[in-house]
Design a protein around this motif. Structure first.
Motif, mmCIF file in Angstrom:
data_model
loop_
_atom_site.group_PDB
_atom_site.id
_atom_site.type_symbol
_atom_site.label_atom_id
_atom_site.label_comp_id
_atom_site.label_asym_id
_atom_site.label_seq_id
_atom_site.Cartn_x
_atom_site.Cartn_y
_atom_site.Cartn_z
ATOM 1 N N GLN A 77 0.820 -1.205 0.000
ATOM 2 C CA GLN A 77 0.000 0.000 0.000
ATOM 3 C C GLN A 77 0.862 1.268 0.000
ATOM 4 O O GLN A 77 0.621 2.202 -0.771
ATOM 5 N N VAL A 78 1.880 1.275 0.873
ATOM 6 C CA VAL A 78 2.750 2.452 0.945
ATOM 7 C C VAL A 78 3.537 2.599 -0.353
ATOM 8 O O VAL A 78 3.711 3.713 -0.867
ATOM 9 N N LYS A 315 7.944 12.009 13.162
ATOM 10 C CA LYS A 315 6.863 11.375 12.419
ATOM 11 C C LYS A 315 5.668 11.283 13.357
ATOM 12 O O LYS A 315 5.822 11.198 14.571
ATOM 13 N N VAL A 316 4.480 11.299 12.795
ATOM 14 C CA VAL A 316 3.273 11.226 13.615
ATOM 15 C C VAL A 316 2.284 10.308 12.929
ATOM 16 O O VAL A 316 2.228 10.234 11.693
ATOM 17 N N ASP A 317 1.511 9.569 13.731
ATOM 18 C CA ASP A 317 0.478 8.723 13.145
ATOM 19 C C ASP A 317 -0.707 8.615 14.096
ATOM 20 O O ASP A 317 -0.665 9.078 15.236
ATOM 21 N N LEU A 328 2.603 4.313 8.295
ATOM 22 C CA LEU A 328 2.764 5.232 7.175
ATOM 23 C C LEU A 328 1.518 5.326 6.306
ATOM 24 O O LEU A 328 1.568 5.859 5.201
ATOM 25 N N ASN A 329 0.387 4.831 6.804
ATOM 26 C CA ASN A 329 -0.857 4.965 6.062
ATOM 27 C C ASN A 329 -1.305 6.427 6.009
ATOM 28 O O ASN A 329 -1.093 7.190 6.957
ATOM 29 N N LEU A 343 -3.223 13.286 7.753
ATOM 30 C CA LEU A 343 -1.802 12.961 7.862
ATOM 31 C C LEU A 343 -1.388 12.234 6.587
ATOM 32 O O LEU A 343 -2.027 11.256 6.199
ATOM 33 N N PRO A 344 -0.312 12.665 5.924
ATOM 34 C CA PRO A 344 0.052 12.044 4.649
ATOM 35 C C PRO A 344 0.869 10.774 4.759
ATOM 36 O O PRO A 344 1.051 10.061 3.769
ATOM 37 N N GLY A 345 1.396 10.433 5.954
ATOM 38 C CA GLY A 345 2.278 9.282 6.063
ATOM 39 C C GLY A 345 3.710 9.675 5.775
ATOM 40 O O GLY A 345 4.537 9.770 6.670
ATOM 41 N N LYS A 346 4.037 9.916 4.507
ATOM 42 C CA LYS A 346 5.351 10.370 4.083
ATOM 43 C C LYS A 346 5.200 11.593 3.182
ATOM 44 O O LYS A 346 4.143 11.790 2.577
ATOM 45 N N MET A 347 6.260 12.377 3.072
ATOM 46 C CA MET A 347 6.233 13.540 2.188
ATOM 47 C C MET A 347 5.790 13.149 0.781
ATOM 48 O O MET A 347 4.977 13.834 0.158
ATOM 49 N N THR A 348 6.323 12.027 0.266
ATOM 50 C CA THR A 348 6.006 11.615 -1.095
ATOM 51 C C THR A 348 4.552 11.207 -1.244
ATOM 52 O O THR A 348 3.996 11.237 -2.351
#
Length: 402
Positions: A77-78, A315-317, A328-329, A343-348
């Motif tokens: 998924q990521v 990082k936050v989740d 990282l969802n 929350l985007p998970g990662k910048m990308t």
């Protein structure tokens, strides 16, 4: 409705976005492309003054997460979302790529080789074995022969300032208003009361407000709406060192170093460096910085640490399963009608996350009746006001961090 201000200092917009990091910037642009009137509120005088500019500047294309995340389903998924974000980022701001001729190589041990390549195939990751000349060039820097597989992947190093500058300016061309140095003092009945610099609006009225404030979302929701979001914070550590080589590198196993190059500097991280913390602090921990140095020394034994600067990133989740690692969802919620967080998970992953939010808001609010979706061709270089925050590596001089 286009964002605008009346004579009594009340700004009216369709949607108010709180936070001008990577998530807020992509969301503002995509909503404006749909014709919505958007106002972005940022408490700092800089754009993206936080994790958005304190990261590795690593534009992922699926290879790292497909291999490194233990849960295979989550890894797929990521990987998919980062590949989508990679494509959107390059299509929008190709000039953000700092060194088009530089490549990134994944280093894979013998025990992991079959599993990793199987995951890459499933995730649609583009990869190939390093060519003899590439292999020999890498071998002069590191002991690549200790790895069973050395693969070229599509991941890139980008200058996040260039990307964010273009996102802001492109959104402004579509009528988005950015309010820098502006704090939300109160929020009720779809009106945000503002503490603004002289000449700024006193309040914003909007049909919906989206908190794209990352690690600050929990504090904002609690102080403004008296709701505590079940967020978790994770601190990772990075090491900035003088340029280590031409190409970026990463090991796919926990404890191995990752290297992303930017001009005269390399940013070094550590696979699976995620320490859950209770405070949202950027203060580095000496023992964690030493762990990054040790991992880099194993990869490149002759590294000189005379000029190196350690720092932390957050990082936050929101993870209902409460696993030991940051989730990282992409996460999106509406705990109170009309007030959202994302929350985007990662910048990308931020462009993908913005698409999710735009579709949800469009379904809720309906598409603007008088305007159509606009996708103009952007100039290659645009200025911005307020300015984009510098990256840590932009602040170093011959002595050290300012």
């Amino acid at each position: 409705m286009r964002a605008g201000v009346n004579v009594r200092g009340l700004m009216k917009a369709d949607i108010g976005i709180i936070g001008a990091g990577v998530m807020g910037l992509w969301l503002a642009l995509k909503l404006a492309q749909r014709g919505y009137g958007v106002a972005v509120i940022e408490k700092e005088p800089w754009i993206a003054d936080g994790p958005s500019t304190r990261n590795e500047g690593w534009l992922h294309c699926g290879a790292y997460h497909a291999a490194a995340i233990v849960d295979r389903s989550l890894a797929m998924q990521v990987a998919y979302r980062t590949r989508e974000g990679f494509k959107q980022t390059l299509a929008f701001a190709p000039e953000s790529v700092e060194e088009a001729e530089s490549r990134t190589f994944a280093l894979v041990g013998e025990e992991k080789l079959e599993e990793v390549t199987s995951r890459w195939e499933e995730a649609g990751v583009v990869y190939r074995p390093a060519l003899p000349l590439e292999f020999n060039a890498l071998d002069s820097q590191i002991n690549v022969r200790s790895f069973k597989g050395v693969f070229a992947v599509q991941d890139l190093g980008i200058d996040t300032r260039v990307l964010y500058t273009k996102l802001v300016a492109a959104a402004q061309l579509l009528g988005v208003t950015f309010l820098g140095g502006t704090r939300v003092a109160a929020l009720a009945n779809h009106v945000a009361v503002l503490k603004s610099p002289a000449g700024g609006p006193d309040a914003i009225a909007a049909q919906a407000f989206v908190f794209a404030t990352g690690y600050r979302a929990m504090e904002a929701f609690e102080s403004l709406l008296h709701i505590r979001l079940p967020m978790r914070f994770f601190r990772s550590h990075l090491l900035d060192v003088p340029r280590l080589g031409k190409h970026g590198l990463f090991g796919v196993e926990p404890g191995q170093a990752t290297i992303m190059n930017h001009g005269n500097w390399s940013i070094v991280g550590l696979n699976k460096d995620q320490e859950q913390v209770t405070d949202a602090s950027f203060d580095p921990v000496d023992t964690n910085i030493e762990a990054v140095k040790a991992a880099l020394s194993r990869l490149m034994p002759r590294v000189d640490f005379t000029r190196c600067y350690g720092r932390a990133c957050l990082k936050v989740d929101i993870d209902p399963c409460a696993t030991g690692f940051a989730n990282l969802n992409v996460a999106f919620g509406e705990p109170v009608a009309g007030y959202f967080w994302v929350l985007p998970g990662k910048m990308t992953e931020a462009p993908f996350a913005a698409d999710v939010v735009v579709e949800a808001l469009s379904e809720r609010m309906g598409s603007p009746r008088t305007q159509t979706i606009r996708r103009p061709k952007w100039p290659r270089l645009l200025g911005t006001d307020p300015p984009v925050a510098p990256r840590p590596i932009d602040t170093y001089d011959t002595v050290g961090p300012k």
